[in-house]
Design a protein around this motif. Sequence first.
Motif, PDB file in Angstrom:
ATOM      1  N   ARG A 124       0.824  -1.197   0.000  1.00 51.10           N
ATOM      2  CA  ARG A 124       0.000   0.000   0.000  1.00 51.10           C
ATOM      3  C   ARG A 124       0.864   1.256   0.000  1.00 51.10           C
ATOM      4  O   ARG A 124       0.442   2.305   0.448  1.00 51.10           O
ATOM      5  CB  ARG A 124      -0.939  -0.024   1.204  1.00 51.10           C
ATOM      6  CG  ARG A 124      -1.909  -1.204   1.153  1.00 51.10           C
ATOM      7  CD  ARG A 124      -2.977  -1.140   2.214  1.00 51.10           C
ATOM      8  NE  ARG A 124      -2.543  -0.740   3.511  1.00 51.10           N
ATOM      9  CZ  ARG A 124      -2.211  -1.567   4.513  1.00 51.10           C
ATOM     10  NH1 ARG A 124      -2.269  -2.862   4.338  1.00 51.10           N
ATOM     11  NH2 ARG A 124      -1.843  -1.098   5.680  1.00 51.10           N
ATOM     12  N   ARG A 125       2.094   1.138  -0.516  1.00 54.11           N
ATOM     13  CA  ARG A 125       2.984   2.286  -0.554  1.00 54.11           C
ATOM     14  C   ARG A 125       2.473   3.335  -1.519  1.00 54.11           C
ATOM     15  O   ARG A 125       1.888   3.022  -2.541  1.00 54.11           O
ATOM     16  CB  ARG A 125       4.384   1.851  -0.993  1.00 54.11           C
ATOM     17  CG  ARG A 125       5.082   0.953   0.009  1.00 54.11           C
ATOM     18  CD  ARG A 125       6.365   0.442  -0.543  1.00 54.11           C
ATOM     19  NE  ARG A 125       6.000  -0.498  -1.625  1.00 54.11           N
ATOM     20  CZ  ARG A 125       6.849  -1.017  -2.458  1.00 54.11           C
ATOM     21  NH1 ARG A 125       8.122  -0.708  -2.396  1.00 54.11           N
ATOM     22  NH2 ARG A 125       6.458  -1.860  -3.389  1.00 54.11           N
ATOM     23  N   PHE A 126       2.724   4.596  -1.181  1.00 57.18           N
ATOM     24  CA  PHE A 126       2.401   5.694  -2.087  1.00 57.18           C
ATOM     25  C   PHE A 126       3.370   5.701  -3.249  1.00 57.18           C
ATOM     26  O   PHE A 126       4.511   5.261  -3.116  1.00 57.18           O
ATOM     27  CB  PHE A 126       2.556   7.041  -1.367  1.00 57.18           C
ATOM     28  CG  PHE A 126       1.385   7.443  -0.519  1.00 57.18           C
ATOM     29  CD1 PHE A 126       0.081   7.132  -0.851  1.00 57.18           C
ATOM     30  CD2 PHE A 126       1.596   8.181   0.627  1.00 57.18           C
ATOM     31  CE1 PHE A 126      -0.980   7.528  -0.083  1.00 57.18           C
ATOM     32  CE2 PHE A 126       0.539   8.591   1.412  1.00 57.18           C
ATOM     33  CZ  PHE A 126      -0.761   8.265   1.059  1.00 57.18           C
ATOM     34  N   LEU A 151       4.020  11.208  -3.750  1.00 55.77           N
ATOM     35  CA  LEU A 151       3.161  11.317  -2.571  1.00 55.77           C
ATOM     36  C   LEU A 151       3.858  10.807  -1.315  1.00 55.77           C
ATOM     37  O   LEU A 151       3.592  11.307  -0.217  1.00 55.77           O
ATOM     38  CB  LEU A 151       1.845  10.579  -2.804  1.00 55.77           C
ATOM     39  CG  LEU A 151       0.950  11.210  -3.860  1.00 55.77           C
ATOM     40  CD1 LEU A 151      -0.318  10.391  -4.051  1.00 55.77           C
ATOM     41  CD2 LEU A 151       0.598  12.641  -3.502  1.00 55.77           C
ATOM     42  N   ALA A 152       4.731   9.832  -1.457  1.00 57.20           N
ATOM     43  CA  ALA A 152       5.510   9.372  -0.309  1.00 57.20           C
ATOM     44  C   ALA A 152       6.379  10.513   0.217  1.00 57.20           C
ATOM     45  O   ALA A 152       6.502  10.708   1.434  1.00 57.20           O
ATOM     46  CB  ALA A 152       6.370   8.166  -0.694  1.00 57.20           C
ATOM     47  N   ASP A 153       6.960  11.294  -0.690  1.00 57.08           N
ATOM     48  CA  ASP A 153       7.775  12.440  -0.271  1.00 57.08           C
ATOM     49  C   ASP A 153       6.916  13.516   0.386  1.00 57.08           C
ATOM     50  O   ASP A 153       7.317  14.125   1.377  1.00 57.08           O
ATOM     51  CB  ASP A 153       8.529  13.024  -1.471  1.00 57.08           C
ATOM     52  CG  ASP A 153       9.718  12.171  -1.889  1.00 57.08           C
ATOM     53  OD1 ASP A 153      10.047  11.200  -1.166  1.00 57.08           O
ATOM     54  OD2 ASP A 153      10.311  12.474  -2.931  1.00 57.08           O
ATOM     55  N   VAL A 154       5.707  13.752  -0.155  1.00 56.14           N
ATOM     56  CA  VAL A 154       4.802  14.734   0.461  1.00 56.14           C
ATOM     57  C   VAL A 154       4.467  14.307   1.891  1.00 56.14           C
ATOM     58  O   VAL A 154       4.442  15.124   2.813  1.00 56.14           O
ATOM     59  CB  VAL A 154       3.505  14.907  -0.366  1.00 56.14           C
ATOM     60  CG1 VAL A 154       2.449  15.673   0.418  1.00 56.14           C
ATOM     61  CG2 VAL A 154       3.803  15.626  -1.671  1.00 56.14           C
ATOM     62  N   ALA A 155       4.202  13.029   2.091  1.00 61.06           N
ATOM     63  CA  ALA A 155       3.818  12.530   3.413  1.00 61.06           C
ATOM     64  C   ALA A 155       4.932  12.704   4.447  1.00 61.06           C
ATOM     65  O   ALA A 155       4.663  12.752   5.648  1.00 61.06           O
ATOM     66  CB  ALA A 155       3.410  11.060   3.322  1.00 61.06           C
ATOM     67  N   GLY A 182       0.698   8.021   5.740  1.00 61.22           N
ATOM     68  CA  GLY A 182       1.988   7.563   5.246  1.00 61.22           C
ATOM     69  C   GLY A 182       1.889   6.485   4.188  1.00 61.22           C
ATOM     70  O   GLY A 182       2.866   6.128   3.560  1.00 61.22           O
ATOM     71  N   ALA A 183       0.680   5.934   4.002  1.00 64.25           N
ATOM     72  CA  ALA A 183       0.470   4.886   3.002  1.00 64.25           C
ATOM     73  C   ALA A 183      -1.015   4.850   2.656  1.00 64.25           C
ATOM     74  O   ALA A 183      -1.840   5.461   3.335  1.00 64.25           O
ATOM     75  CB  ALA A 183       0.916   3.531   3.553  1.00 64.25           C
ATOM     76  N   LEU A 184      -1.332   4.126   1.614  1.00 65.89           N
ATOM     77  CA  LEU A 184      -2.725   3.968   1.211  1.00 65.89           C
ATOM     78  C   LEU A 184      -3.456   3.061   2.199  1.00 65.89           C
ATOM     79  O   LEU A 184      -2.877   2.120   2.737  1.00 65.89           O
ATOM     80  CB  LEU A 184      -2.797   3.357  -0.188  1.00 65.89           C
ATOM     81  CG  LEU A 184      -2.155   4.183  -1.300  1.00 65.89           C
ATOM     82  CD1 LEU A 184      -2.067   3.358  -2.579  1.00 65.89           C
ATOM     83  CD2 LEU A 184      -2.942   5.449  -1.543  1.00 65.89           C
ATOM     84  N   ASP A 185      -4.729   3.331   2.421  1.00 63.07           N
ATOM     85  CA  ASP A 185      -5.550   2.436   3.236  1.00 63.07           C
ATOM     86  C   ASP A 185      -5.827   1.173   2.424  1.00 63.07           C
ATOM     87  O   ASP A 185      -5.807   1.193   1.193  1.00 63.07           O
ATOM     88  CB  ASP A 185      -6.875   3.111   3.599  1.00 63.07           C
ATOM     89  CG  ASP A 185      -6.721   4.155   4.690  1.00 63.07           C
ATOM     90  OD1 ASP A 185      -5.737   4.085   5.450  1.00 63.07           O
ATOM     91  OD2 ASP A 185      -7.597   5.028   4.780  1.00 63.07           O
ATOM     92  N   PRO A 186      -6.134   0.061   3.112  1.00 66.68           N
ATOM     93  CA  PRO A 186      -6.436  -1.182   2.390  1.00 66.68           C
ATOM     94  C   PRO A 186      -7.645  -1.005   1.464  1.00 66.68           C
ATOM     95  O   PRO A 186      -8.605  -0.302   1.799  1.00 66.68           O
ATOM     96  CB  PRO A 186      -6.765  -2.174   3.502  1.00 66.68           C
ATOM     97  CG  PRO A 186      -6.165  -1.591   4.739  1.00 66.68           C
ATOM     98  CD  PRO A 186      -6.177  -0.102   4.556  1.00 66.68           C
TER      99      PRO A 186
END
Length: 137
Positions: free
Chosen positions: A9-11, A15-19, A37-41
Amino acid sequence: MIETTGEDRRFPPALADVAKVEFDYDDGEGVDFEPYGALDPAEETTDWPRHWTVFQGSEGERGVVAGNLSGFLWVLADGVGPLEVVEFQQYEGHPGPALTELAARHATTPRRAAREIVTEAQAEFPAFSDGIDALCR
């Protein structure tokens, strides 16, 4: 759209950098934005509208912020968060070097002002809020 499978569920990198960026709330004068920090299931979000550039707040706030991920990154680089745009029509903020560098690294479009990006996106999706209301009835 980027699909996630299983437990991955990684961005995407942008978006990972934005988080990872700490947004300065500045006692209500800054940006009120706390990304996950990651996508919801998928089983928890299947019915949610899937669009990176739509804001849905914890209290029911919603609105179109940008027409694509690059535009969203440039809005953030201008020091403006989704809540400020949707709830307060605020298009000027306190730009910071971290988000400006992040947008320059990941955006595939030239930099534009937040007001221009938001206005264009809202014109492209004028019935967004009404559509969400219709889904909730």
